[in-house]
Design an enzyme around this catalytic site. Structure first.
Site, PDB file in Angstrom:
ATOM      1  N   ASP A 268       0.861  -1.172   0.000  1.00 26.81           N
ATOM      2  CA  ASP A 268       0.000   0.000   0.000  1.00 26.81           C
ATOM      3  C   ASP A 268       0.908   1.236   0.000  1.00 26.81           C
ATOM      4  O   ASP A 268       2.136   1.130   0.089  1.00 26.81           O
ATOM      5  CB  ASP A 268      -0.964  -0.003   1.199  1.00 26.81           C
TER       6      ASP A 268
HETATM    7  C1  BGC Z   1      -5.025   3.351   0.166  1.00 24.09           C
HETATM    8  C2  BGC Z   1      -5.253   2.331  -0.924  1.00 24.09           C
HETATM    9  C3  BGC Z   1      -5.148   2.989  -2.269  1.00 24.09           C
HETATM   10  C4  BGC Z   1      -3.803   3.654  -2.379  1.00 24.09           C
HETATM   11  C5  BGC Z   1      -3.572   4.303  -3.720  1.00 24.09           C
HETATM   12  C6  BGC Z   1      -3.786   4.179  -0.065  1.00 24.09           C
HETATM   13  O1  BGC Z   1      -3.733   5.256   0.817  1.00 24.09           O
HETATM   14  O2  BGC Z   1      -4.936   2.686   1.410  1.00 24.09           O
HETATM   15  O3  BGC Z   1      -6.501   1.729  -0.754  1.00 24.09           O
HETATM   16  O4  BGC Z   1      -5.333   2.041  -3.282  1.00 24.09           O
HETATM   17  O5  BGC Z   1      -3.704   4.638  -1.380  1.00 24.09           O
HETATM   18  O6  BGC Z   1      -4.334   5.411  -3.904  1.00 24.09           O
END
Ligand code: BGC
Length: 911
Positions: A268
């Protein structure tokens, strides 16, 4: 879709052989420009993927939105790199792209995998038209605490609903083949346990037992992997002391080892580098090593891989093989996605593919089906000619952006039909509507009305990532508004727009009808109008069909609250003192999981089972009648309760659901096939099967109680033979020959439970059992000879190979890890410690039908333990292998290699 393809493997191996170390590391890096786009990063092959490819990134303006032109521009830069490896553009396409559907929690409330699949397919067509090939969805986190803002993004609290939606959404995004130009690569996130964040505080740590992890949190991910999801995202949180981004057991042993996942894992956002803050890595280099070795192939934006892996390779801290493997996985997915064949997007697609009329129609239908009617006293809804003047009140009556929901970066507020417009379209002739956004106008509008629709709830920014609340009540000021409106005594319909279950106990009591709409997307206003007035734009009747995918609490203090909780030793519904959970609240939620009304009433007959025992699978059915005046759709929900298990089981578990459309007065019988599955932990247990729909508030009485015939006892002995337990004994002491086996005393009377491959399973009393050769029993079920467990086990036909388990001690538990494989299809496996079944795993939907790996925690006692591994190859071929384990270290720990009976007898003299 299958992720195996020999041509892809050959292509990627050949490509890898030409790549420098830096180029390989580049593939593992996902680039985000943080406002300073550098084309050289792409030209030099230092990024395998770009996240949120946006106008600003391509040097073409400052827009945060993307387009085929932007993506093609970036692909051209990639074509200028030495090996011309194409870019993979990832973006959060969560609940639609330009056509915004209800938030995922609302989609789950429709209980319609079909609609979820269709919506994902629309999102895939639209996003790919703008050059995006990879979405960070579906979000599959089970959530039991509504304070957590990200409950909005998932499918609620139930694993079975989660599994069904997971499969459907992966299919919707990917189709049969994500190389198709209108398909997206899916990403199952956030693996795993993210919803356990303590206190509902996003990013906080969580704790989960192995049993709950496997029973509740992992199944949706497993389903996504089995449906062919190309990628998985590791979660932010620290679960049980190991940050998910560094968890090798979950990312490699379970995901790849047990489930056979062949795609790649992305971290993530910056979660690789965050391993430093978690406190498991001293610096960026260590963080990168931990994540990579755990199984994270791509580092989302943190730069830790890009900055440190080359030096770590030179220092021998990571091997060339480990680097190659991560790069290989990413390149495989790119190749499978057809990017090497053609990385560009046809620029004219957007004008054809975005916001097509049929997509809007689907969004309308999905929004309608996602709304849940919680209450409808006296048939207040649908609003009809009883009410000539309707006041529509609340801060969101003209709202547009607010209907879109938490993750809609590509939705446009101007596309949204506001509630005021939707209601005006749906209101019958002769009904006038008066709108008031502000509280001080509301009072006058209400005074002049025959009925009031009061719209309250949350702004989407109050839900979603890092938007947690400590108070589940309505946002400030709204409770007072409801109070003031209700005080005027007009028939009151409360509409709640929200990203989570809110605690609205008092407001529900004040309203005659309550319609709950999780942020419904761009057609939400129109859908709401149709439901409130009971008529769709095509003139057909419209009625609510949604059901809660989460429990609605009475008060914030009740969370975490979920329907599939354990009974405890003092269940709240039993009589006596000391059973209330709070002195200031009733124990039940405001509305339970699965609740939702229609504009008619359904009656369910008692659940009936097609057989008196449960062996393998069983058909259960019930009659459902539409006992009300209008057509409607019931949602039959099958619940099971396993009354007795070697581990405690939830009070109810959803095992199936079916929607049935019924005309007034119509009766239909709905049938479910209920399969024995891992939730049934004890062979002699009785299960309770319940089929219900809307009113689950009270535990229902009419349940079918079915004894489970032990899944091992494939051919049940006819006319169960008995008497019982006298003379049967299991011993843990070695016998004269140094062998330690359970032994059935001569002439013991036994209860024959069933036969397996020429062996008879006999009860030894006290719930214990052993296997005996059928020839050792006379027709009355009395053994004609002494039966020892070893005898029975030793002679079981070796249909499936069961290798030596590997053992590790952890506190008082021991982990056994085994595999069973053979040419035949492997159905499932059991582990017994003594006669107690401690582990069951079905391989029904296994990635590899010929192989099963499993980890199981075994509750071993000090001293000698007999463990038996049982594998079933087909319903009547079962293989057992018994091992003797001694826990006899200084602290009761163990372990030498477990021995089979024969090995033990050979070595016992020396010990
Ligand atoms: C979130 C994810 C997301 C990623 C990209 C993160 O902060 O937890 O769910 O896909 O950002 O935007």
């Amino acid at each position: 879709m299958p992720l195996d393809n020999p041509a892809t493997d050959a292509f990627v191996d050949n490509l890898l052989s030409q790549m420098t170390v830096d180029e390989k590391i580049g593939q593992l890096h996902q680039y985000f420009a943080f406002g300073r786009f550098d084309p050289e990063v792409i030209r030099q092959g230092r990024a395998g993927s770009v996240i949120n490819a946006a106008g600003a990134l391509g040097g073409q303006g400052q827009s945060a939105s993307t387009s085929a032109e932007v993506c093609n521009h970036l692909q051209k830069l990639a074509q200028e790199s030495r090996l011309k490896i194409p870019q993979l553009f990832g973006r959060d396409v969560i609940h639609g792209y330009r056509t915004v559907f209800p938030i995922p929690l609302g989609q789950a409330a429709a209980w319609s995998p079909e609609l979820a699949e269709q919506a994902a397919a629309v999102a895939a067509r639209e996003a790919t038209a703008d050059g995006i090939k990879w979405t960070f969805a579906p979000m599959l986190d089970i959530a039991r605490d509504a304070r957590w803002g990200r409950i909005a993004e998932g499918n609620g609290e139930d694993p079975l609903l989660g599994v069904n939606v997971a499969r459907a959404v992966v299919r919707g995004f990917q189709g049969d083949d994500f190389a198709q130009p209108d398909r997206l690569i899916a990403c199952a996130k956030h693996y795993v346990g993210y919803g356990t964040a303590e206190g509902g505080r996003d990013y906080e740590s969580g704790e989960l037992s192995e049993a709950t992890l496997r029973d509740v949190y992992l199944p949706p991910f497993r389903a996504a992997v089995q449906a062919g999801a190309g990628t998985v995202m590791s979660a932010f949180l620290d679960l049980n002391g190991v940050p998910a981004t560094a968890n090798r057991k979950l990312l490699t042993d379970v995901l790849r080892g047990e489930w056979g996942f062949r795609g790649f894992v992305v971290s993530d956002w910056a979660s690789v580098k965050e391993l430093i803050q978690h406190g498991v890595a001293a610096d960026e280099a260590e963080a990168a090593l931990l994540a990579l070795k755990a199984g994270v192939d791509m580092d989302m934006v943190s730069g830790a891989y890009l900055n440190t892996l080359a030096a770590s390779l030179a220092a021998g801290r990571v091997t060339a093989g480990e680097l190659d493997e991560a790069a290989r996985r990413i390149l495989r997915v790119k190749h499978l996605a057809g990017l090497f064949a053609d990385p560009f997007t046809e620029p004219s697609r957007a004008s054809r593919d975005l916001l097509r009329p049929e997509a809007r129609a689907l969004a309308r239908r999905f929004a309608r089906e996602s709304m849940v009617l919680l209450k409808n006293d006296g048939g207040l809804l649908p609003l009809d000619e009883r009410f000539k003047h309707v006041a529509v009140i609340g801060p969101m009556v003209h709202a547009q952006a607010e209907l879109l929901g938490t993750w809609a970066p590509d939705g446009q507020p101007s596309d949204v039909t506001p509630l005021s417009e939707g209601l005006a379209q749906a209101a019958p002739k002769g009904v006038s509507l008066a709108f008031a956004e502000r509280a001080d106008h509301a009072v006058r509008a209400v005074a002049a009305a025959d009925a009031v629709v009061l719209v309250v709830g949350e702004h989407p920014l109050r839900s979603g990532e890092n938007s947690n609340v400590s108070d589940l009540g309505l946002p400030p000021g709204q409770a007072e508004l409801v109070e003031a409106v209700a005080a005027q005594g007009k028939p009151l319909v409360l509409v709640v727009l929200a990203g989570r279950p809110l605690a609205i106990t008092r407001q529900v009591a004040q309203a005659g009808a309550v319609l709950y709409a999780f942020h419904p997307g761009l057609e939400g206003g129109a859908a709401l109008g149709e439901l409130l007035f009971g008529r769709a734009s095509d003139g057909q009747p419209a009625a609510p069909t949604g059901r809660l995918p989460v429990t609605l609490p009475r008060a914030t203090g009740q969370v975490p609250i979920y329907y599939n909780h354990k009974n405890s030793g003092r269940p709240v519904d039993s009589s006596g003192e000391f059973r209330y959970r709070y002195v200031d609240l009733p124990p039940a939620p405001l509305y339970p999981f699965g609740h939702g009304l229609a504009y008619t009433r359904f009656e369910f007959g008692p659940a009936q089972a097609a057989s008196e025992t449960l062996r393998g699978s069983l058909e259960v059915s019930a009659e459902v009648t539409n006992a009300g005046p209008r057509a409607g759709a019931a949602l039959a929900q099958l619940y099971v309760r396993d009354r007795v298990g070697s581990l405690t089981r939830p009070v109810r578990e959803l095992k199936g659901f079916q929607r049935v459309e019924l005309a007034p007065g119509e009766t239909r019988r709905i049938a479910f096939t209920f399969d024995i599955d891992p939730s049934l932990t004890d062979p002699e247990a009785k299960v309770q099967l319940t089929i219900r729909d809307d009113d689950l508030r009270e535990e229902v009485d009419e349940k079918v109680r079915i004894p489970i015939v032990d899944p091992l006892a494939v051919t049940a002995a006819s006319g169960t033979q008995h008497a019982h337990s006298t003379g049967a004994d299991l011993t843990n002491e070695p016998d004269a020959g140094g062998r330690v086996f359970a032994r059935l005393q001569p002439n013991a009377a036994v209860q024959v439970l069933g036969t397996v491959s020429g062996y008879v399973k006999v009860s030894l009393g006290d719930g214990r059992f052993a296997f005996a050769k059928a020839s050792d029993l006379d027709s009355g079920g009395t053994p004609s000879a002494q039966i020892a467990l070893d005898d029975a086990m030793a002679h079981a036909p070796p249909a499936v190979e069961i290798p030596q388990p590997q053992l590790a001690t952890r506190d008082t538990h021991t982990t056994v890890r085994g595999a069973a494989s053979d040419d035949a299809r492997l159905l499932d496996a059991y582990i017994f410690v003594g006669s107690r079944k401690v582990f069951y795993r079905s391989n029904r939907n296994g990635a590899d039908p010929k192989r099963m790996d499993f980890d199981a925690d075994l509750p071993l006692r000090p001293g000698v333990n007999v463990i038996t591994l049982v594998a079933r190859e087909n319903p009547d071929t079962t293989t057992h292998r018994t091992f003797i384990i001694r826990r006899d270290g200084p602290n009761g720990e163990l372990l030498q290699t477990p021995k089979t009976e024969d090995e033990l007898s050979e070595t016992s003299d020396d010990e």
